[in-house]
Write a protein that holds these residues in place. Sequence first.
Motif, PDB file in Angstrom:
ATOM      1  N   LYS A 107       0.666  -0.903  -0.337  1.00 12.79           N
ATOM      2  CA  LYS A 107       0.067  -0.021   0.111  1.00 12.79           C
ATOM      3  C   LYS A 107       1.089   1.522  -0.231  1.00 12.79           C
ATOM      4  O   LYS A 107       0.182   2.595  -0.318  1.00 12.79           O
ATOM      5  N   LEU A 108       1.880   1.297   0.499  1.00 14.80           N
ATOM      6  CA  LEU A 108       3.000   2.597   0.837  1.00 14.80           C
ATOM      7  C   LEU A 108       3.237   2.921  -0.632  1.00 14.80           C
ATOM      8  O   LEU A 108       3.500   3.892  -1.199  1.00 14.80           O
ATOM      9  N   PHE A 109       3.856   1.479  -1.836  1.00 16.67           N
ATOM     10  CA  PHE A 109       3.778   2.310  -2.827  1.00 16.67           C
ATOM     11  C   PHE A 109       3.687   1.247  -3.798  1.00 16.67           C
ATOM     12  O   PHE A 109       3.504   1.770  -4.652  1.00 16.67           O
ATOM     13  N   LEU A 110       1.864   2.230  -3.717  1.00 15.79           N
ATOM     14  CA  LEU A 110       0.937   1.858  -4.513  1.00 15.79           C
ATOM     15  C   LEU A 110       1.094   0.537  -5.328  1.00 15.79           C
ATOM     16  O   LEU A 110       0.765   0.965  -6.352  1.00 15.79           O
ATOM     17  N   ILE A 111       2.107  -0.675  -4.671  1.00 18.39           N
ATOM     18  CA  ILE A 111       1.699  -1.863  -5.410  1.00 18.39           C
ATOM     19  C   ILE A 111       0.786  -2.383  -6.396  1.00 18.39           C
ATOM     20  O   ILE A 111       0.440  -2.376  -7.198  1.00 18.39           O
ATOM     21  N   ASP A 112      -0.255  -2.206  -5.281  1.00 21.41           N
ATOM     22  CA  ASP A 112      -1.615  -2.940  -5.533  1.00 21.41           C
ATOM     23  C   ASP A 112      -2.320  -1.896  -6.195  1.00 21.41           C
ATOM     24  O   ASP A 112      -3.005  -2.315  -6.696  1.00 21.41           O
ATOM     25  N   LEU A 113      -2.475  -0.355  -6.006  1.00 22.90           N
ATOM     26  CA  LEU A 113      -2.424  -0.046  -7.056  1.00 22.90           C
ATOM     27  C   LEU A 113      -2.216  -0.533  -8.212  1.00 22.90           C
ATOM     28  O   LEU A 113      -2.775  -0.243  -9.681  1.00 22.90           O
ATOM     29  N   ILE A 114      -1.378  -0.591  -8.351  1.00 23.10           N
ATOM     30  CA  ILE A 114      -0.759  -0.341  -9.868  1.00 23.10           C
ATOM     31  C   ILE A 114      -1.147  -1.860 -11.310  1.00 23.10           C
ATOM     32  O   ILE A 114      -0.549  -2.186 -12.079  1.00 23.10           O
ATOM     33  N   LEU A 115      -1.189  -3.227  -9.604  1.00 21.01           N
ATOM     34  CA  LEU A 115      -1.134  -3.622 -10.500  1.00 21.01           C
ATOM     35  C   LEU A 115      -2.696  -4.317 -10.508  1.00 21.01           C
ATOM     36  O   LEU A 115      -3.515  -5.207 -11.381  1.00 21.01           O
ATOM     37  N   ASP A 116      -3.601  -3.327  -9.708  1.00 25.58           N
ATOM     38  CA  ASP A 116      -5.010  -3.346 -10.687  1.00 25.58           C
ATOM     39  C   ASP A 116      -4.935  -3.120 -12.211  1.00 25.58           C
ATOM     40  O   ASP A 116      -4.773  -1.650 -12.539  1.00 25.58           O
ATOM     41  N   LYS A 117      -6.377  -3.784 -12.433  1.00 18.64           N
ATOM     42  CA  LYS A 117      -5.852  -2.984 -14.396  1.00 18.64           C
ATOM     43  C   LYS A 117      -6.877  -1.873 -14.476  1.00 18.64           C
ATOM     44  O   LYS A 117      -6.210  -1.539 -15.515  1.00 18.64           O
ATOM     45  N   ASP A 118      -7.689  -1.576 -14.114  1.00 23.93           N
ATOM     46  CA  ASP A 118      -8.256  -0.390 -14.329  1.00 23.93           C
ATOM     47  C   ASP A 118      -7.802   0.950 -13.533  1.00 23.93           C
ATOM     48  O   ASP A 118      -7.959   1.615 -13.963  1.00 23.93           O
ATOM     49  N   ALA A 119      -6.826   0.446 -12.721  1.00 18.66           N
ATOM     50  CA  ALA A 119      -5.940   1.902 -12.611  1.00 18.66           C
ATOM     51  C   ALA A 119      -4.695   2.529 -13.446  1.00 18.66           C
ATOM     52  O   ALA A 119      -3.818   3.279 -13.570  1.00 18.66           O
ATOM     53  N   PHE A 157       0.146  21.855 -17.123  1.00 19.73           N
ATOM     54  CA  PHE A 157       0.638  20.726 -16.506  1.00 19.73           C
ATOM     55  C   PHE A 157      -0.498  20.284 -14.769  1.00 19.73           C
ATOM     56  O   PHE A 157      -0.643  19.445 -14.741  1.00 19.73           O
ATOM     57  N   ALA A 158      -0.307  21.891 -14.578  1.00 16.38           N
ATOM     58  CA  ALA A 158      -0.578  22.041 -13.061  1.00 16.38           C
ATOM     59  C   ALA A 158      -2.478  21.865 -13.505  1.00 16.38           C
ATOM     60  O   ALA A 158      -2.832  20.700 -12.342  1.00 16.38           O
ATOM     61  N   MET A 159      -2.998  22.015 -14.182  1.00 16.66           N
ATOM     62  CA  MET A 159      -4.436  21.624 -14.321  1.00 16.66           C
ATOM     63  C   MET A 159      -4.755  20.178 -13.785  1.00 16.66           C
ATOM     64  O   MET A 159      -5.529  19.480 -13.723  1.00 16.66           O
ATOM     65  N   ASN A 160      -3.892  19.888 -15.465  1.00 12.59           N
ATOM     66  CA  ASN A 160      -3.795  18.640 -15.576  1.00 12.59           C
ATOM     67  C   ASN A 160      -3.500  17.173 -14.161  1.00 12.59           C
ATOM     68  O   ASN A 160      -4.208  16.113 -14.068  1.00 12.59           O
ATOM     69  N   GLY A 161      -2.343  18.059 -13.270  1.00 12.10           N
ATOM     70  CA  GLY A 161      -2.040  17.368 -12.458  1.00 12.10           C
ATOM     71  C   GLY A 161      -3.541  17.095 -11.339  1.00 12.10           C
ATOM     72  O   GLY A 161      -3.190  15.765 -10.314  1.00 12.10           O
ATOM     73  N   ILE A 162      -4.248  18.032 -11.047  1.00 17.13           N
ATOM     74  CA  ILE A 162      -5.096  18.416 -10.045  1.00 17.13           C
ATOM     75  C   ILE A 162      -6.249  17.312 -10.721  1.00 17.13           C
ATOM     76  O   ILE A 162      -6.604  16.329 -10.141  1.00 17.13           O
ATOM     77  N   ALA A 163      -6.549  17.517 -12.249  1.00 14.28           N
ATOM     78  CA  ALA A 163      -7.389  15.834 -13.032  1.00 14.28           C
ATOM     79  C   ALA A 163      -6.892  14.514 -12.498  1.00 14.28           C
ATOM     80  O   ALA A 163      -7.468  12.906 -11.790  1.00 14.28           O
ATOM     81  N   ILE A 164      -5.571  14.587 -12.694  1.00 12.43           N
ATOM     82  CA  ILE A 164      -4.997  12.819 -12.304  1.00 12.43           C
ATOM     83  C   ILE A 164      -4.638  12.929 -10.709  1.00 12.43           C
ATOM     84  O   ILE A 164      -5.124  10.914 -10.552  1.00 12.43           O
ATOM     85  N   LEU A 165      -4.312  14.204  -9.610  1.00 10.78           N
ATOM     86  CA  LEU A 165      -4.851  13.759  -8.354  1.00 10.78           C
ATOM     87  C   LEU A 165      -5.989  12.659  -7.818  1.00 10.78           C
ATOM     88  O   LEU A 165      -5.993  11.867  -6.911  1.00 10.78           O
ATOM     89  N   PHE A 166      -6.720  12.898  -8.163  1.00  7.76           N
ATOM     90  CA  PHE A 166      -8.309  13.403  -7.182  1.00  7.76           C
ATOM     91  C   PHE A 166      -8.673  12.094  -8.447  1.00  7.76           C
ATOM     92  O   PHE A 166      -9.621  11.373  -7.235  1.00  7.76           O
ATOM     93  N   THR A 167      -8.606  11.660  -9.790  1.00 11.27           N
ATOM     94  CA  THR A 167      -8.246  10.479 -10.641  1.00 11.27           C
ATOM     95  C   THR A 167      -8.274   8.925  -9.416  1.00 11.27           C
ATOM     96  O   THR A 167      -8.571   8.291  -9.174  1.00 11.27           O
ATOM     97  N   LEU A 168      -6.728   9.232  -8.996  1.00  9.69           N
ATOM     98  CA  LEU A 168      -5.787   8.563  -8.837  1.00  9.69           C
ATOM     99  C   LEU A 168      -6.372   8.241  -6.826  1.00  9.69           C
ATOM    100  O   LEU A 168      -6.672   7.090  -6.117  1.00  9.69           O
ATOM    101  N   TYR A 169      -6.889   9.832  -6.303  1.00 14.73           N
ATOM    102  CA  TYR A 169      -6.908   9.499  -4.761  1.00 14.73           C
ATOM    103  C   TYR A 169      -8.526   8.665  -4.676  1.00 14.73           C
ATOM    104  O   TYR A 169      -8.842   7.786  -4.093  1.00 14.73           O
ATOM    105  N   ASP A 170      -9.843   8.706  -5.752  1.00 12.59           N
ATOM    106  CA  ASP A 170     -10.909   8.207  -6.049  1.00 12.59           C
ATOM    107  C   ASP A 170     -10.886   6.867  -6.123  1.00 12.59           C
ATOM    108  O   ASP A 170     -12.119   6.204  -5.686  1.00 12.59           O
ATOM    109  N   HIS A 171      -9.891   6.177  -7.146  1.00  8.41           N
ATOM    110  CA  HIS A 171      -9.268   4.712  -7.136  1.00  8.41           C
ATOM    111  C   HIS A 171      -8.877   4.075  -6.283  1.00  8.41           C
ATOM    112  O   HIS A 171      -9.314   2.769  -5.850  1.00  8.41           O
ATOM    113  N   ILE A 172      -8.154   4.963  -5.274  1.00  5.17           N
ATOM    114  CA  ILE A 172      -7.998   4.629  -4.038  1.00  5.17           C
ATOM    115  C   ILE A 172      -8.580   4.036  -2.767  1.00  5.17           C
ATOM    116  O   ILE A 172      -8.917   2.841  -2.743  1.00  5.17           O
ATOM    117  N   ARG A 173      -9.500   5.024  -2.871  1.00 10.52           N
ATOM    118  CA  ARG A 173     -10.630   4.717  -1.621  1.00 10.52           C
ATOM    119  C   ARG A 173     -11.175   4.045  -1.922  1.00 10.52           C
ATOM    120  O   ARG A 173     -12.193   3.234  -1.706  1.00 10.52           O
TER     121      ARG A 173
END
Length: 115
Positions: free
Chosen positions: A15-27, A86-102
């Motif tokens: 979980k710390l290194f997001l390995i579970d997230l990287i291995l998830d095909k949807d993420a 890039f800043a606006m894209n970063g916000i979108a990427i982070l929100f999408t990533l956080y939602d997927h982690i949730r």
Amino acid sequence: MTRQRKTPIIGFFSKLFLIDLILDKDARPIFIYALFNVLIGAFLYNRLEGWSFFDSVYFVVITLTTIGYGDFTPTTPVTRFLTIFFAMNGIAILFTLYDHIRRLRGPGREKIRLK
């Protein structure tokens, strides 16, 4: 039949290194899109600002994560506009990533089946 147990330490580092997230095909598309942004941005800043490739990667990652230390600053109008993108894209990427982690780690979610 013996069952392999996941030790708490391995689960923690997964979980710390997001390995579970990287291995998830949807993420994976999220990570591919983020990597694509970093590489394209690094190439553009390298060419347009004359920064080294490593400095350009550093700047794009700092911008995408919305940290913004201020040690590198775009000097031309084109690269300033690029930084806004890039800043606006970063916000979108982070929100999408956080939602997927949730969704992946939230209560009621079954464990990932690695294939």
